[in-house]
Design a protein around this motif. Sequence first.
Motif, PDB file in Angstrom:
ATOM      1  N   LEU A  52       0.833  -1.206   0.000  1.00 26.05           N
ATOM      2  CA  LEU A  52       0.000   0.000   0.000  1.00 26.05           C
ATOM      3  C   LEU A  52       0.865   1.252   0.000  1.00 26.05           C
ATOM      4  N   GLU A  53       1.957   1.224   0.738  1.00 27.77           N
ATOM      5  CA  GLU A  53       2.847   2.387   0.771  1.00 27.77           C
ATOM      6  C   GLU A  53       3.462   2.664  -0.594  1.00 27.77           C
ATOM      7  N   LEU A  54       3.787   1.615  -1.342  1.00 31.82           N
ATOM      8  CA  LEU A  54       4.332   1.821  -2.688  1.00 31.82           C
ATOM      9  C   LEU A  54       3.305   2.506  -3.586  1.00 31.82           C
ATOM     10  N   CYS A  55       2.041   2.132  -3.428  1.00 30.66           N
ATOM     11  CA  CYS A  55       0.979   2.822  -4.175  1.00 30.66           C
ATOM     12  C   CYS A  55       0.896   4.286  -3.772  1.00 30.66           C
ATOM     13  N   ALA A  56       0.886   4.530  -2.459  1.00 27.14           N
ATOM     14  CA  ALA A  56       0.768   5.899  -1.961  1.00 27.14           C
ATOM     15  C   ALA A  56       1.944   6.753  -2.409  1.00 27.14           C
ATOM     16  N   GLU A  57       3.140   6.162  -2.391  1.00 33.85           N
ATOM     17  CA  GLU A  57       4.329   6.900  -2.818  1.00 33.85           C
ATOM     18  C   GLU A  57       4.262   7.228  -4.301  1.00 33.85           C
ATOM     19  N   ALA A  58       3.864   6.255  -5.110  1.00 35.24           N
ATOM     20  CA  ALA A  58       3.759   6.485  -6.552  1.00 35.24           C
ATOM     21  C   ALA A  58       2.738   7.574  -6.864  1.00 35.24           C
ATOM     22  N   MET A  59       1.695   7.642  -6.066  1.00 35.15           N
ATOM     23  CA  MET A  59       0.645   8.630  -6.309  1.00 35.15           C
ATOM     24  C   MET A  59       0.930   9.967  -5.643  1.00 35.15           C
ATOM     25  N   GLY A  60       1.989  10.037  -4.826  1.00 40.09           N
ATOM     26  CA  GLY A  60       2.391  11.303  -4.244  1.00 40.09           C
ATOM     27  C   GLY A  60       1.608  11.718  -3.013  1.00 40.09           C
ATOM     28  N   PHE A  61       1.050  10.772  -2.276  1.00 45.92           N
ATOM     29  CA  PHE A  61       0.344  11.119  -1.047  1.00 45.92           C
ATOM     30  C   PHE A  61       1.319  11.653  -0.008  1.00 45.92           C
ATOM     31  N   ARG A  62       0.849  12.557   0.822  1.00 43.04           N
ATOM     32  CA  ARG A  62       1.684  13.164   1.859  1.00 43.04           C
ATOM     33  C   ARG A  62       2.036  12.134   2.917  1.00 43.04           C
ATOM     34  N   VAL A  63       3.245  12.270   3.453  1.00 46.28           N
ATOM     35  CA  VAL A  63       3.670  11.359   4.517  1.00 46.28           C
ATOM     36  C   VAL A  63       3.273  11.876   5.893  1.00 46.28           C
ATOM     37  N   ASP A  64       2.956  13.155   6.016  1.00 42.07           N
ATOM     38  CA  ASP A  64       2.628  13.734   7.322  1.00 42.07           C
ATOM     39  C   ASP A  64       1.115  13.709   7.549  1.00 42.07           C
ATOM     40  N   ALA A  65       0.577  12.506   7.563  1.00 46.17           N
ATOM     41  CA  ALA A  65      -0.849  12.310   7.798  1.00 46.17           C
ATOM     42  C   ALA A  65      -1.036  10.899   8.336  1.00 46.17           C
ATOM     43  N   VAL A  66      -2.177  10.673   8.977  1.00 43.23           N
ATOM     44  CA  VAL A  66      -2.527   9.339   9.460  1.00 43.23           C
ATOM     45  C   VAL A  66      -3.697   8.854   8.615  1.00 43.23           C
ATOM     46  N   TYR A  67      -3.527   7.685   7.973  1.00 41.38           N
ATOM     47  CA  TYR A  67      -4.505   7.178   7.022  1.00 41.38           C
ATOM     48  C   TYR A  67      -5.223   5.946   7.555  1.00 41.38           C
ATOM     49  N   ASP A  68      -6.453   5.769   7.091  1.00 38.68           N
ATOM     50  CA  ASP A  68      -7.132   4.490   7.205  1.00 38.68           C
ATOM     51  C   ASP A  68      -6.680   3.662   6.009  1.00 38.68           C
ATOM     52  N   ALA A  69      -6.046   2.523   6.274  1.00 35.36           N
ATOM     53  CA  ALA A  69      -5.401   1.758   5.201  1.00 35.36           C
ATOM     54  C   ALA A  69      -6.408   1.307   4.145  1.00 35.36           C
ATOM     55  N   GLY A  70      -7.545   0.777   4.581  1.00 34.20           N
ATOM     56  CA  GLY A  70      -8.533   0.309   3.616  1.00 34.20           C
ATOM     57  C   GLY A  70      -9.073   1.434   2.756  1.00 34.20           C
ATOM     58  N   ALA A  71      -9.342   2.571   3.372  1.00 35.09           N
ATOM     59  CA  ALA A  71      -9.859   3.711   2.614  1.00 35.09           C
ATOM     60  C   ALA A  71      -8.830   4.220   1.612  1.00 35.09           C
ATOM     61  N   LEU A  72      -7.551   4.226   2.014  1.00 36.96           N
ATOM     62  CA  LEU A  72      -6.510   4.689   1.105  1.00 36.96           C
ATOM     63  C   LEU A  72      -6.364   3.745  -0.077  1.00 36.96           C
ATOM     64  N   ALA A  73      -6.441   2.429   0.168  1.00 39.82           N
ATOM     65  CA  ALA A  73      -6.357   1.457  -0.930  1.00 39.82           C
ATOM     66  C   ALA A  73      -7.507   1.658  -1.913  1.00 39.82           C
ATOM     67  N   ARG A  74      -8.707   1.876  -1.393  1.00 43.58           N
ATOM     68  CA  ARG A  74      -9.866   2.094  -2.281  1.00 43.58           C
ATOM     69  C   ARG A  74      -9.706   3.388  -3.075  1.00 43.58           C
ATOM     70  N   ARG A  75      -9.165   4.395  -2.444  1.00 42.25           N
ATOM     71  CA  ARG A  75      -8.952   5.672  -3.132  1.00 42.25           C
ATOM     72  C   ARG A  75      -7.952   5.514  -4.270  1.00 42.25           C
ATOM     73  N   CYS A  76      -6.872   4.795  -4.016  1.00 40.63           N
ATOM     74  CA  CYS A  76      -5.861   4.561  -5.062  1.00 40.63           C
ATOM     75  C   CYS A  76      -6.466   3.767  -6.214  1.00 40.63           C
ATOM     76  N   ARG A  77      -7.231   2.733  -5.873  1.00 42.07           N
ATOM     77  CA  ARG A  77      -7.822   1.885  -6.910  1.00 42.07           C
ATOM     78  C   ARG A  77      -8.821   2.661  -7.753  1.00 42.07           C
ATOM     79  N   ALA A  78      -9.637   3.489  -7.099  1.00 46.11           N
ATOM     80  CA  ALA A  78     -10.624   4.269  -7.846  1.00 46.11           C
ATOM     81  C   ALA A  78      -9.945   5.241  -8.805  1.00 46.11           C
ATOM     82  N   PHE A  79      -8.864   5.867  -8.346  1.00 47.55           N
ATOM     83  CA  PHE A  79      -8.140   6.796  -9.218  1.00 47.55           C
ATOM     84  C   PHE A  79      -7.594   6.062 -10.432  1.00 47.55           C
ATOM     85  N   CYS A  80      -6.939   4.932 -10.190  1.00 50.62           N
ATOM     86  CA  CYS A  80      -6.310   4.197 -11.289  1.00 50.62           C
ATOM     87  C   CYS A  80      -7.343   3.695 -12.293  1.00 50.62           C
ATOM     88  N   ALA A  81      -8.498   3.251 -11.793  1.00 53.90           N
ATOM     89  CA  ALA A  81      -9.529   2.732 -12.685  1.00 53.90           C
ATOM     90  C   ALA A  81     -10.145   3.839 -13.541  1.00 53.90           C
TER      91      ALA A  81
END
Length: 419
Positions: free
Chosen positions: A327-356
């Motif tokens: 998941l971190e590799l996805c977030a890094e590739a997409m340029g998400f900020r590191v100074d935040a606290v994420y819900d892992a499942g929500a972040l994965a869905r967000r990445c997938r929706a963007f890519c699709a």
Amino acid sequence: MKRALVLNGGGSRGAYEIGVWQALSELGVRFDGVYGTSIGALNAALFAQGDLAGAIELWSNIRVSQIMAVEDEDDFAIERMIHRKRDVVPFLMENAKHLRMDISPLEALVREHLDEGRIRAAGMRLGVMTTKAPQMTGAPVKLADMKPGSLGDWVIASASCFPIFPARHIDGQRYIDGGYYDNLPVDMALSDGMDEVVAVELHPYYSHPEYARMPWLTTIKPLHDLGGFLDFNPDLLRRGRLLGYCDTMKRWGRLEGFRYTFRRVNDLPATAAARRYMRRLTAFDGELIRRGVTQMGQPVNAPLLSALERECEGKALSWKDVWLRGLELCAEAMGFRVDAVYDAGALARRCRAFCAAQEFVEKFDDAGLQAVAKRGERALLAFLYQRLNAAGDFPPEALKRLSESPMAVAGAMFLANQE
């Protein structure tokens, strides 16, 4: 058992230590002593004073003009010119006007925020590291050995980054920044009878690698650059403080992640997904090795697994760690900020929706991959994700080209594995 907090020197990066303090306070971790060098000495004194709210306020509002007298704070760019103390001398040779900066603002800041009487009454052991000049020998000083009323002088001495700042004269001896001798005074804490040490680094590397794996040492350190040591940009200080908080909470298991920070993840679903994900990664890397793929004349050696392990510092990964790193590799590739606290499942869905949702006209061949790659890691991640969704795998003839973009490939495999 006596526990010490030991704080690294690093100028404006010291905001990270305040974030660590915030987390330790929430966790209820108690200390018998605190020791610091340079900005770590100031933070150590604030810690011994027990004034977390005051420290947060100080670090939320501090500016370079409160450290040294400058004509125009907006034009003061020394923090971008020198990143470490060892870079000071060549800098000064080209910028002689900065020799011996007026640090009267720093003195005023120390006098305003440190209450020596309160610190002594609190009863916590306090030590600061300085360096004798011109001898360049270490001079660790404990509060118990300081003359009454001299704590502020010792803190300023510890932070006197010579030759930018003038040396500090105390009882006929010149002292300069303790970082020239020991930027993380773990030995001082040990010599003061401490059995357990929590050390806070302000750099991704270890100041004392010889102690890194000792059972009595807990190290909290950033994986990210905290900026120049005189860069007091408010946003950068806020970021540093949040990273310190998150890294501490991760060290104590309250939050999770490596490069990023996540709320706790359910082990069972993550483990099942990680096993499937790892099969894809190892199959890709294994096929590269089997085919003898080379880059720059050298055999390609497991690029996806190497990308997965990049931030883990040799730690033996759990299955959940594997899932989080994907998941971190996805977030890094997409340029998400590191100074935040994420819900892992929500972040994965967000990445997938963007890519699709992305649209591509390029074909999945060498020319198409090159064209998409020029648009950045985020576009390449989406392109590869769509290919995996449509075809289930990558064509063998594309493996060499794909091995050059392991973050996007591993990230796309992670997202496709979540379907």
